[in-house]
Design an enzyme around this catalytic site. Structure first.
Site, PDB file in Angstrom:
ATOM      1  N   PHE A   1      -0.516  -6.561  -9.164  1.00 19.41           N
ATOM      2  CA  PHE A   1      -1.662  -6.271 -10.043  1.00 19.41           C
ATOM      3  C   PHE A   1      -2.999  -6.580  -9.377  1.00 19.41           C
ATOM      4  CE2 PHE A   1       2.028  -7.250 -12.650  1.00 19.41           C
ATOM      5  CZ  PHE A   1       2.084  -6.130 -13.475  1.00 19.41           C
TER       6      PHE A   1
ATOM      7  N   ARG B   1     -10.102   6.262  -1.345  1.00 18.17           N
ATOM      8  CA  ARG B   1      -9.104   7.119  -1.992  1.00 18.17           C
ATOM      9  C   ARG B   1      -9.555   7.478  -3.417  1.00 18.17           C
ATOM     10  NH1 ARG B   1      -3.740   3.775  -0.212  1.00 18.17           N
ATOM     11  NH2 ARG B   1      -5.155   2.033  -0.499  1.00 18.17           N
TER      12      ARG B   1
ATOM     13  N   LYS C   1       3.784  -2.231 -15.021  1.00 21.96           N
ATOM     14  CA  LYS C   1       2.744  -1.854 -14.059  1.00 21.96           C
ATOM     15  C   LYS C   1       2.077  -0.533 -14.456  1.00 21.96           C
ATOM     16  CE  LYS C   1       0.177  -1.480 -10.533  1.00 21.96           C
ATOM     17  NZ  LYS C   1      -0.989  -2.308 -10.333  1.00 21.96           N
TER      18      LYS C   1
ATOM     19  N   ASP D   1       5.386  -2.874   9.948  1.00 26.70           N
ATOM     20  CA  ASP D   1       4.718  -1.615   9.606  1.00 26.70           C
ATOM     21  C   ASP D   1       5.133  -0.562  10.629  1.00 26.70           C
ATOM     22  OD1 ASP D   1       1.960  -1.121   7.643  1.00 26.70           O
ATOM     23  OD2 ASP D   1       2.531   0.456   9.087  1.00 26.70           O
TER      24      ASP D   1
ATOM     25  N   CYS E   1      -5.222   3.615  -7.122  1.00 26.97           N
ATOM     26  CA  CYS E   1      -4.202   3.292  -8.127  1.00 26.97           C
ATOM     27  C   CYS E   1      -4.359   4.050  -9.441  1.00 26.97           C
ATOM     28  CB  CYS E   1      -4.205   1.794  -8.403  1.00 26.97           C
ATOM     29  SG  CYS E   1      -3.547   0.875  -7.005  1.00 26.97           S
TER      30      CYS E   1
ATOM     31  N   LYS F   1     -15.218   1.717  -5.457  1.00 28.81           N
ATOM     32  CA  LYS F   1     -15.868   0.625  -6.189  1.00 28.81           C
ATOM     33  C   LYS F   1     -16.470  -0.327  -5.163  1.00 28.81           C
ATOM     34  CE  LYS F   1     -11.888  -2.459  -6.713  1.00 28.81           C
ATOM     35  NZ  LYS F   1     -11.060  -3.220  -7.633  1.00 28.81           N
TER      36      LYS F   1
HETATM   37  N1  NAD Z   1      -4.287  -0.984  -3.260  1.00 29.43           N
HETATM   38  C1  NAD Z   1      -4.199  -1.576  -4.441  1.00 29.43           C
HETATM   39  O1  NAD Z   1      -5.179  -2.038  -5.020  1.00 29.43           O
HETATM   40  C2  NAD Z   1      -2.862  -1.720  -5.120  1.00 29.43           C
HETATM   41  C3  NAD Z   1      -2.726  -2.614  -6.192  1.00 29.43           C
HETATM   42  C4  NAD Z   1      -1.495  -2.740  -6.809  1.00 29.43           C
HETATM   43  C5  NAD Z   1      -0.415  -1.956  -6.374  1.00 29.43           C
HETATM   44  N2  NAD Z   1      -0.578  -1.086  -5.344  1.00 29.43           N
HETATM   45  C6  NAD Z   1       0.585  -0.306  -4.898  1.00 29.43           C
HETATM   46  O2  NAD Z   1       1.101  -0.916  -3.717  1.00 29.43           O
HETATM   47  C7  NAD Z   1       1.594   0.085  -2.813  1.00 29.43           C
HETATM   48  C8  NAD Z   1       0.895  -0.020  -1.472  1.00 29.43           C
HETATM   49  O3  NAD Z   1      -0.477   0.269  -1.671  1.00 29.43           O
HETATM   50  P1  NAD Z   1      -1.567  -0.029  -0.541  1.00 29.43           P
HETATM   51  O4  NAD Z   1      -2.886   0.278  -1.138  1.00 29.43           O
HETATM   52  O5  NAD Z   1      -1.314  -1.373   0.054  1.00 29.43           O
HETATM   53  O6  NAD Z   1      -1.147   1.110   0.518  1.00 29.43           O
HETATM   54  P2  NAD Z   1      -1.675   1.278   2.020  1.00 29.43           P
HETATM   55  O7  NAD Z   1      -1.658   2.736   2.274  1.00 29.43           O
HETATM   56  O8  NAD Z   1      -2.923   0.499   2.225  1.00 29.43           O
HETATM   57  O9  NAD Z   1      -0.534   0.576   2.905  1.00 29.43           O
HETATM   58  C9  NAD Z   1       0.766   1.062   3.045  1.00 29.43           C
HETATM   59  C10 NAD Z   1       1.291   0.619   4.404  1.00 29.43           C
HETATM   60  O10 NAD Z   1       2.682   0.939   4.497  1.00 29.43           O
HETATM   61  C11 NAD Z   1       2.967   1.384   5.808  1.00 29.43           C
HETATM   62  N3  NAD Z   1       4.223   2.124   5.810  1.00 29.43           N
HETATM   63  C12 NAD Z   1       4.454   3.381   5.358  1.00 29.43           C
HETATM   64  N4  NAD Z   1       5.764   3.682   5.506  1.00 29.43           N
HETATM   65  C13 NAD Z   1       6.356   2.603   6.044  1.00 29.43           C
HETATM   66  C14 NAD Z   1       7.706   2.292   6.434  1.00 29.43           C
HETATM   67  N5  NAD Z   1       8.686   3.192   6.276  1.00 29.43           N
HETATM   68  N6  NAD Z   1       7.952   1.094   6.990  1.00 29.43           N
HETATM   69  C15 NAD Z   1       6.960   0.189   7.148  1.00 29.43           C
HETATM   70  N7  NAD Z   1       5.663   0.412   6.799  1.00 29.43           N
HETATM   71  C16 NAD Z   1       5.380   1.609   6.245  1.00 29.43           C
HETATM   72  C17 NAD Z   1       1.738   2.203   6.173  1.00 29.43           C
HETATM   73  O11 NAD Z   1       1.631   2.380   7.584  1.00 29.43           O
HETATM   74  C18 NAD Z   1       0.614   1.330   5.583  1.00 29.43           C
HETATM   75  O12 NAD Z   1       0.161   0.373   6.523  1.00 29.43           O
HETATM   76  C19 NAD Z   1       1.384   1.422  -3.531  1.00 29.43           C
HETATM   77  O13 NAD Z   1       2.545   1.753  -4.222  1.00 29.43           O
HETATM   78  C20 NAD Z   1       0.270   1.110  -4.507  1.00 29.43           C
HETATM   79  O14 NAD Z   1       0.310   1.957  -5.639  1.00 29.43           O
HETATM   80  C21 NAD Z   1      -1.764  -0.962  -4.699  1.00 29.43           C
END
Ligand code: NAD
Length: 437
Positions: free
Chosen positions: A152, A327, A204, A36, A260, A320
Site C-alpha cells: 500500500f 506513468r 488491494k 532483477d 497504480c 504527483k
Molecule cells: N509503485 C507503487 O506506488 C506501487 C504501490 C503499491 C503496489 N504496487 C504494485 O507493485 C508492483 C510493482 O510495481 P513497481 O512500481 O515497483 O514496478 P516497477 O516497474 O518500478 O518495478 C518492477 C521491477 O521488476 C523487474 N522485473 C520484471 N520482470 C522480472 C522478472 N521476471 N524477474 C525479476 N525482476 C523482474 C523490472 O525489471 C523492474 O525493475 C506492481 O504490481 C504495482 O501495481 C506499486
C-alpha cells in the site's frame, strides 16, 4: 529461526515496491537478496546507484549496504531465503486486464521446492494466487507455498509508508509461510489483517478503487461548483471534517494518474466484467477522470480562443510531487491534447525531466519554472511541487506574454496570483472568493 535472528528474504523485482521493501526489511535487520532481470539496474545498485527518485531511499540503501545483495540470478535468493517477495510490474494490457507475464515468468523460473514460498507484493487480480497454486501443482512444484501480501506504499513517502504502515494484509493458507510473513512484519506493530488469499487480493484492488472514486467524486463536485458559484475548497473542508468522510483525497484537480490508480481501477472493472458483473460505478470513475484532464483545454480556450500557435507552459510533469514517476501522468494527456490543438508546449519539472523526455514528444524542456513561463500565453500548474508554492508571481507576470494561470491542483494562492495582475483559474473555485476579483 531463533528469537533474535531475523530471517533472510528474497525480493524479486527492484522497482519502486521491490527496492523499498528490500531496504525496509534491511532496516528491520533482515538480510535481503534482491533479484532483477534488468542487468543494468542490478549493476547500478551494486555500485550504489538508485534507479528511482524516492525521498530517503538512497540513504536507507546506503545504510544497509552490508545486508542488501543484488543479483540477476534467482538461485542467489533461493539459496539463502525461504520467502521470495515478488514485486515485478503488472501493467495494464490494452483491454485493461493486468498483464501478469512478469509474474508468470517468476513462477516458471522457480524450481520444485518444499522449503520456499512466493509472497506476492505485486498487485494482481483476485484469483491469481489460486491460479499460481494450480500452476505450481501442474509443474510438479506442489511444495511451493503462496502468500498474498499486497503493498500500500505511496510513491513520494514510500519509505515511511513501509516502516509505519496503516495496516499489513496477509492472505494465506494457514501454513508456515503465512506465519513467517506475519513474524517478519511483527516489529512494525501495525494492525494485521490475516485472511484468505482471494480476500487479501481484493483488499488491494478495492482500496485503490475507493480512493480513485473519492477523487472522481470531488472532481465532479468541483465541476458543479463551477456552474453554481460554490467553492470546492470550502466544500471539501466542510465535508472532510466529518469523521465518516475525512479530509484525504478530497482535493479537486485535473484527475489522478500514476502507476497504480488508473491500472488498478481498470483491472478491477475488467475482473468484475470477466466474472459477469458490470461494475457501473467504476466505469464512471474512469470516465470522469479522463474528462477532467480535458477540461483544462476548455478553460484555456475560454480565455485564449483558438490555441493555434499559443505558448503554454506546464509546471510539473510527474503524476504527483516527490516522485519522478511519469506513468499515466496527466501531463501526458495534456501535452498531447495541447499540441493537437495547435499550441506549443514548454515544460518544467524539478525531478521528472529525464523520465518525461522518454514519453513527451514535441515539448521544449526548461531548467526552471521562470524559464518555462517566458513568453507563455498561459501557465498550467499540473503537479503541485512545493517550489511552485514559492513562485514570485510578479516575476512570472513579467516573463509571460499573456496573463492566464490555470491551477490544475488548486495549489496556488489565488490572491497572490491575482495581485500580480494575472488571471487565476482553479478547479471548482468561486471567482469572487480567495482574494477576489
Ligand atoms: N509503485 C507503487 O506506488 C506501487 C504501490 C503499491 C503496489 N504496487 C504494485 O507493485 C508492483 C510493482 O510495481 P513497481 O512500481 O515497483 O514496478 P516497477 O516497474 O518500478 O518495478 C518492477 C521491477 O521488476 C523487474 N522485473 C520484471 N520482470 C522480472 C522478472 N521476471 N524477474 C525479476 N525482476 C523482474 C523490472 O525489471 C523492474 O525493475 C506492481 O504490481 C504495482 O501495481 C506499486
Amino acid at each position: 529461526m531463533s528469537g533474535t535472528e531475523r530471517e533472510p528474504i528474497g525480493v524479486i523485482g527492484t522497482g519502486y515496491v521491490g527496492l523499498v521493501t528490500a531496504a525496509g526489511f534491511a532496516e528491520l535487520g533482515n538480510e535481503v537478496f534482491c533479484i532483477d532481470i534488468d542487468a543494468e539496474k542490478i549493476e547500478g545498485l551494486k555500485a550504489g546507484r538508485i534507479p528511482i527518485w524516492e525521498p530517503g531511499l538512497e540513504a536507507l540503501v546506503a545504510r544497509h549496504r552490508g545486508r542488501l545483495h543484488f543479483s540477476t540470478d534467482l538461485a542467489d535468493a533461493l539459496e539463502h531465503a525461504r520467502l521470495l517477495f515478488v514485486a515485478v510490474g503488472t501493467p495494464p494490457t490494452y483491454s485493461g486486464d493486468a498483464d501478469l507475464s512478469a509474474v508468470h515468468a517468476v513462477v516458471d523460473a522457480t524450481p520444485p521446492s518444499d522449503r520456499h514460498a512466493l509472497v506476492m507484493k505485486s498487485t494482481v487480480p483476485v484469483g491469481t494466487g489460486d491460479a499460481i497454486k494450480r500452476e505450481f501443482a501442474e509443474q510438479g512444484k506442489g511444495g511451493f507455498r503462496y502468500v498474498s501480501c499486497p503493498e500500500f506504499l505511496k510513491e513520494g513517502s514510500a519509505v515511511a509508508d513501509f516502516l509505519e504502515p496503516d495496516r499489513v494484509v496477509i492472505g494465506d493458507d494457514g501454513d508456515w509461510a503465512g506465519d513467517a510473513v506475519v513474524e517478519l512484519y511483527a516489529p512494525l506493530e501495525a494492525p494485521l489483517v490475516r485472511t484468505d488469499v482471494r480476500s487479501a487480493e481484493m483488499v488491494k484492488l478495492a482500496s485503490n478503487a475507493f480512493l480513485a472514486t473519492k477523487i472522481s467524486f470531488i472532481n465532479e463536485i468541483a465541476n458543479v461548483c463551477e456552474e453554481t458559484g460554490a467553492d470546492v475548497v470550502e466544500v471539501a473542508r466542510g465535508m472532510g471534517l466529518d469523521d465518516r468522510i475525512g479530509p484525504k483525497f478530497l482535493q479537486a484537480g485535473i484527475g489522478f494518474g500514476g502507476s497504480c490508480f488508473p491500472k488498478d481501477v481498470a483491472a478491477l472493472k475488467q475482473l468484475a466484467g470477466n466474472s459477469g458483473y458490470h461494475f457501473q460505478l467504476l466505469n464512471s470513475v474512469i470516465e470522469v477522470n479522463e474528462l477532467q484532464k480535458r477540461r483544462v483545454i476548455a478553460k484555456l480556450q475560454k480565455h485564449l480562443g483558438s490555441l493555434i500557435d499559443k505558448e503554454i507552459a506546464l509546471l510539473g510533469l510527474a503524476f504527483k510531487p516527490n516522485t519522478d514517476d511519469m506513468r499515466e501522468a496527466s501531463s501526458l494527456v495534456l501535452s498531447a491534447r495541447l499540441q493537437a490543438a495547435g499550441a506549443r508546449v514548454r515544460a518544467y519539472d524539478p525531478v521528472a525531466e529525464e523520465e518525461a523526455r522518454k514519453l513527451l514528444r514535441g515539448v521544449s524542456f526548461c531548467g526552471s519554472a521562470l524559464e518555462a513561463v517566458e513568453g507563455a500565453d498561459a501557465v498550467v500548474l499540473v503537479t503541485e511541487w512545493p517550489e511552485f508554492g514559492e513562485l514570485d508571481f510578479a516575476a512570472v507576470a513579467g516573463a509571460m506574454r499573456g496573463s492566464l494561470v490555470v491551477d490544475g491542483r488548486n495549489f496556488l494562492d489565488p490572491a497572490a496570483v491575482r495581485a500580480a495582475g494575472l488571471t487565476y483559474e482553479g478547479v471548482g473555485r468561486a471567482a469572487e472568493r480567495n482574494g477576489g476579483d
